[in-house]
Design a protein around this motif. Structure first.
Motif, PDB file in Angstrom:
ATOM      1  N   GLY A   7       0.824  -1.193   0.000  1.00 38.66           N
ATOM      2  CA  GLY A   7       0.000   0.000   0.000  1.00 38.66           C
ATOM      3  C   GLY A   7       0.862   1.248   0.000  1.00 38.66           C
ATOM      4  O   GLY A   7       2.089   1.201   0.103  1.00 38.66           O
ATOM      5  N   PRO A   8       0.218   2.438  -0.116  1.00 37.98           N
ATOM      6  CA  PRO A   8       0.972   3.697  -0.133  1.00 37.98           C
ATOM      7  C   PRO A   8       1.813   3.913   1.116  1.00 37.98           C
ATOM      8  O   PRO A   8       2.932   4.405   1.032  1.00 37.98           O
ATOM      9  CB  PRO A   8      -0.140   4.750  -0.254  1.00 37.98           C
ATOM     10  N   THR A  58       3.708  13.964   0.987  1.00 36.86           N
ATOM     11  CA  THR A  58       2.981  12.738   0.635  1.00 36.86           C
ATOM     12  C   THR A  58       2.398  12.079   1.869  1.00 36.86           C
ATOM     13  O   THR A  58       1.246  11.624   1.876  1.00 36.86           O
ATOM     14  CB  THR A  58       3.924  11.758  -0.087  1.00 36.86           C
ATOM     15  N   LYS A  61      -0.763  13.727   3.205  1.00 32.16           N
ATOM     16  CA  LYS A  61      -1.949  13.570   2.373  1.00 32.16           C
ATOM     17  C   LYS A  61      -2.508  12.154   2.403  1.00 32.16           C
ATOM     18  O   LYS A  61      -3.613  11.913   1.916  1.00 32.16           O
ATOM     19  CB  LYS A  61      -1.625  13.951   0.924  1.00 32.16           C
ATOM     20  N   LEU A  62      -1.742  11.193   2.962  1.00 32.62           N
ATOM     21  CA  LEU A  62      -2.214   9.815   2.987  1.00 32.62           C
ATOM     22  C   LEU A  62      -3.431   9.673   3.889  1.00 32.62           C
ATOM     23  O   LEU A  62      -3.509  10.292   4.950  1.00 32.62           O
ATOM     24  CB  LEU A  62      -1.103   8.877   3.482  1.00 32.62           C
ATOM     25  N   THR A  63      -4.358   8.855   3.477  1.00 34.14           N
ATOM     26  CA  THR A  63      -5.516   8.520   4.299  1.00 34.14           C
ATOM     27  C   THR A  63      -5.700   7.008   4.293  1.00 34.14           C
ATOM     28  O   THR A  63      -5.168   6.304   3.435  1.00 34.14           O
ATOM     29  CB  THR A  63      -6.796   9.183   3.767  1.00 34.14           C
ATOM     30  N   ASP A  66      -6.849   5.230   1.134  1.00 27.62           N
ATOM     31  CA  ASP A  66      -5.953   4.987   0.009  1.00 27.62           C
ATOM     32  C   ASP A  66      -5.409   3.565  -0.009  1.00 27.62           C
ATOM     33  O   ASP A  66      -4.887   3.116  -1.025  1.00 27.62           O
ATOM     34  CB  ASP A  66      -4.769   5.963   0.044  1.00 27.62           C
ATOM     35  N   GLU A  67      -5.498   2.879   1.136  1.00 21.65           N
ATOM     36  CA  GLU A  67      -4.907   1.550   1.225  1.00 21.65           C
ATOM     37  C   GLU A  67      -5.761   0.516   0.487  1.00 21.65           C
ATOM     38  O   GLU A  67      -6.995   0.548   0.581  1.00 21.65           O
ATOM     39  CB  GLU A  67      -4.761   1.134   2.691  1.00 21.65           C
ATOM     40  N   THR A 295     -16.364  11.772   3.600  1.00 20.21           N
ATOM     41  CA  THR A 295     -15.755  10.908   2.585  1.00 20.21           C
ATOM     42  C   THR A 295     -16.517  10.982   1.270  1.00 20.21           C
ATOM     43  O   THR A 295     -15.921  11.121   0.193  1.00 20.21           O
ATOM     44  CB  THR A 295     -15.732   9.455   3.085  1.00 20.21           C
ATOM     45  N   GLU A 302     -14.561  15.209  -6.795  1.00 18.43           N
ATOM     46  CA  GLU A 302     -13.447  14.815  -7.647  1.00 18.43           C
ATOM     47  C   GLU A 302     -13.810  14.732  -9.117  1.00 18.43           C
ATOM     48  O   GLU A 302     -12.935  14.531  -9.953  1.00 18.43           O
ATOM     49  CB  GLU A 302     -12.896  13.464  -7.174  1.00 18.43           C
TER      50      GLU A 302
END
Length: 681
Positions: A7-8, A58, A61-63, A66-67, A295, A302
């Protein structure tokens, strides 16, 4: 053992490991007494600084969303990764200033404590802590699914390992990892609770699996506090220390580095000290502990991916040479009805005990967003229903059933859901939200006031009963399952006598919905729609007529099925956008109801007459509004814009196309339907 998932967050951890090795090498080269190329070292340092800055941005900004798969203790791991990056940035700053952090002293045989004035010793302790953090990160990636109790044991082990490092030599970020700040006031509900005020700094002594942590305040008092009332204080302490201790040094350094092309410290400092808007509101006490950024609102902003205008379009088959969900019945010439795995009517009844935002925020809209969901992915468009609100009953939201006439479909609590996903975890996600504006800054945003998930199939794959459900609202995001809206309320609901539990459970936030089978008329219309779509029941008959026009144009009027030329049709070109502008949908619905009243009973059964009349009504009352120069663009929760659009729509008439009205410049896209762009792939 290397983790299977990439993952990120895990990718960021690996990149940080690589950067740490390069920082170690740079420190070693910079510490050499001779043969050092200062220009080369400065260039390497600047490049590494830029890399660390990018990684910090980076990381922030990860949440968790995103995983690709669930990650245990995600927020703690993300915070630890940010601390590692800040530690690397501090070491690079030291190298840039000419300090030699990698020069370690020889071991002392006298047993005396190390001097804190030597830069080499500070660098050595940072390096040791970085290695300890790396080992902890590797263990946590392997053991992702551990619960909070296991996480507590790991934390105690880390503390034991740190025991061999002098407190004076340990980096500041390492000493403050267990310091937390209170986001809101907690007065304590039972014996053993610790009363705290907003802004209090607490030391966490132990973390219990039930979400209640043992904390100690500055006075030495100890007790239990809910973890959702706390936030790690590391970033704030770093900011305070840099502003208080470095002071003039930072000012001088920023002036000198502003002339150097190799420094981006100002950008890094801004990235480090930047705080999420929700964290600011939490610290102010303006929002409850379980509130988060919305969310589903973020997904809607977007683009058109999760909007009704996209899902109403026909879907191409795998070969892209035909359609997957649009067919004609050769016997009747009408759209062939298609059944979907799920085709339900969902009625929103009420929301009870919903927490309200605090002072300093003006609420512009209270609403519920719903969509098909399987626990990890949104599987349909996102439909929004606005709630009505009575200030005398601040915690109760209501919805209006069966809209008609001039009333807005945005208030229609009677919805439909079609979804053809074969996921065993298919269900409906409900997210309660508010759109707010801060009185002090004028900043506007969207918050989630809780969410609920209603699974539509049981463990055996059978559909759930169609009845009324009381769904408990959870805090956090739909990807978090352990966040409570109000921890103290949940705790009281599970303790005390049966009567006390019953009284406490009545104060738990809940959403009341009802599932039922659509009536025969609505079902006949719903089966003409795409396999996956969510919307308002009051607009089903209009969507069915549009699908009939779409089928006639795409399946009958084209020369061949492989022909992809532009199609001259203003209705097909603009109707999908009506679904994204509820006031235009209301104008079409009202105009069509008036037109139907003038039709004879026999004409209402004739599809050719209905299609012709539908096109006439649409072109007379709706199409001109799209390109009127007086019509402002839609803006969510903007009352002034909504009133201005309502006045123009109300005064619209068939003469709006006359020369007395100003219109936007003509564009070919206004009257042409592009199959290749519009159809879903």
């Amino acid at each position: 053992m290397a983790p299977k998932r990439k993952g990120p967050l895990q990718s960021l951890q690996r990149e940080t490991d690589d950067v740490r090795k390069m920082v170690d090498a740079l420190e070693h080269d910079a510490a050499q007494p001779s043969g050092r190329d200062e220009a080369d070292a400065l260039q390497r340092c600047a490049q590494l600084l830029s890399t660390v800055e990018d990684q910090l941005r980076t990381a922030e900004k990860l949440t968790k969303a995103d995983e690709p798969a669930p990650v245990g203790n995600y927020e703690r791991r993300k915070q630890e990764e940010e601390e590692r990056l800040r530690g690397l940035h501090a070491r690079l700053r030291a190298v840039q200033r000419g300090i030699k952090p990698a020069e370690a002293p020889q071991p002392s045989t006298s047993g005396k404590a190390r001097s804190t004035s030597g830069p080499g010793e500070v660098g050595e302790s940072e390096e040791e802590d970085s290695e300890e953090e790396d080992e902890s990160q590797e263990e946590e990636v392997v053991e992702e699914e551990e619960d909070d109790e296991d996480g507590e044991e790991e934390e105690e082990d880390d503390n034991d390992n740190d025991g061999g490092v002098s407190d004076l030599a340990r980096p500041e970020t390492q000493k403050k990892t267990l310091s937390y700040i209170a986001l809101s006031t907690f007065k304590g509900e039972q014996d053993g609770d610790l009363a705290i005020e907003m802004g209090d700094v607490l030391q966490i002594l132990s973390k219990n699996a039930d979400g209640w942590w043992l904390a100690q305040d500055s006075k030495g008092d100890k007790g239990l506090v809910p973890k959702t009332y706390l936030k790690a204080q590391t970033e704030q302490e770093v900011e305070e220390e840099e502003s208080e201790e470095e002071g003039d040094e930072i000012d001088k350094e920023s002036k000198s580095k502003s002339k150097s092309p190799h420094s981006n410290w100002d950008a890094v400092r801004k990235a480090i000290t930047e705080i999420d808007a929700t964290d600011v509101l939490s610290a102010m006490g303006a929002i409850p502990a379980g509130f988060r950024p919305s969310t589903l609102s973020k997904l809607l902003d977007e683009g058109v991916t999760f909007r009704g205008s996209r899902y109403i379009q026909p879907e191409l088959s795998q070969s892209n040479l035909s359609f997957k969900d649009l067919f004609l019945d050769p016997d009747t010439g009408k759209v062939r009805a298609r059944s979907s795995r799920v085709c339900l009517s969902v009625s929103l009844w009420t929301c009870r005990m919903v927490p309200s935002p605090g002072v300093g925020l003006q609420v512009l809209s209270r609403h519920v967003r719903l969509c098909a969901f399987n626990g990890s992915q949104v599987l349909s468009n996102i439909h929004t229903v606005r709630a009505t609100y009575n200030p005398k009953s601040a915690k109760t939201w209501s919805f209006s059933p069966r809209m008609s006439g001039q009333l807005s479909s945005l208030l229609d609590g009677d919805c439909f859901l079609r979804c053809d996903s074969d996921s065993p975890d298919l269900g409906i996600l409900f997210e309660l939200g508010v759109t707010y504006i801060r009185n002090s800054t004028g900043e506007q945003g969207d918050l989630s006031c809780g969410w609920a998930f209603l699974k539509l199939f049981d463990a055996s794959g059978a559909p759930v009963p169609l009845r009324t459900y009381e769904l408990t609202l959870h805090g956090g995001t739909p990807y978090e399952t352990d966040v409570e809206m109000d921890p103290s309320m949940t705790r009281r609901a599970g303790a005390g006598s049966v009567f006390q539990q019953m009284m406490a459970s009545r104060k738990v936030p809940k959403l009341v919905v009802k599932l039922r089978t659509p009536n025969h008329r609505n079902m006949s219309h719903l089966n003409l729609l795409p396999d996956t779509l969510v919307g308002s029941v009051c607009s089903v008959h209009l969507l069915a007529l549009y699908r009939q026009l779409l089928a006639d144009t795409l399946l009958l009027d084209r020369v061949t099925m492989q022909n992809a030329d532009l199609i001259c049709s203003s209705v097909l070109a603009t109707f999908p956008e009506v679904l994204d502008q509820s006031d235009l949908l209301d104008a079409l619905r009202s105009s069509w109801e008036n037109a139907e009243k003038n039709l004879k009973r026999s004409e209402k059964r004739d599809m050719s007459i209905l299609k012709r009349e539908f096109v006439r009504v649409y072109m007379d009352y709706v199409f001109p509004l799209f390109y009127s120069a007086e019509m402002p663009g839609p803006r969510w929760a903007d009352e002034e814009v909504a009133n201005q659009r309502a006045r123009i729509i109300f005064n619209a008439n068939p003469n709006i196309l006359s020369l007395d009205h100003a219109h936007q410049p003509f564009d070919i896209s206004q009257v042409t339907y592009d199959l290749l762009i519009s159809a879903r792939h």
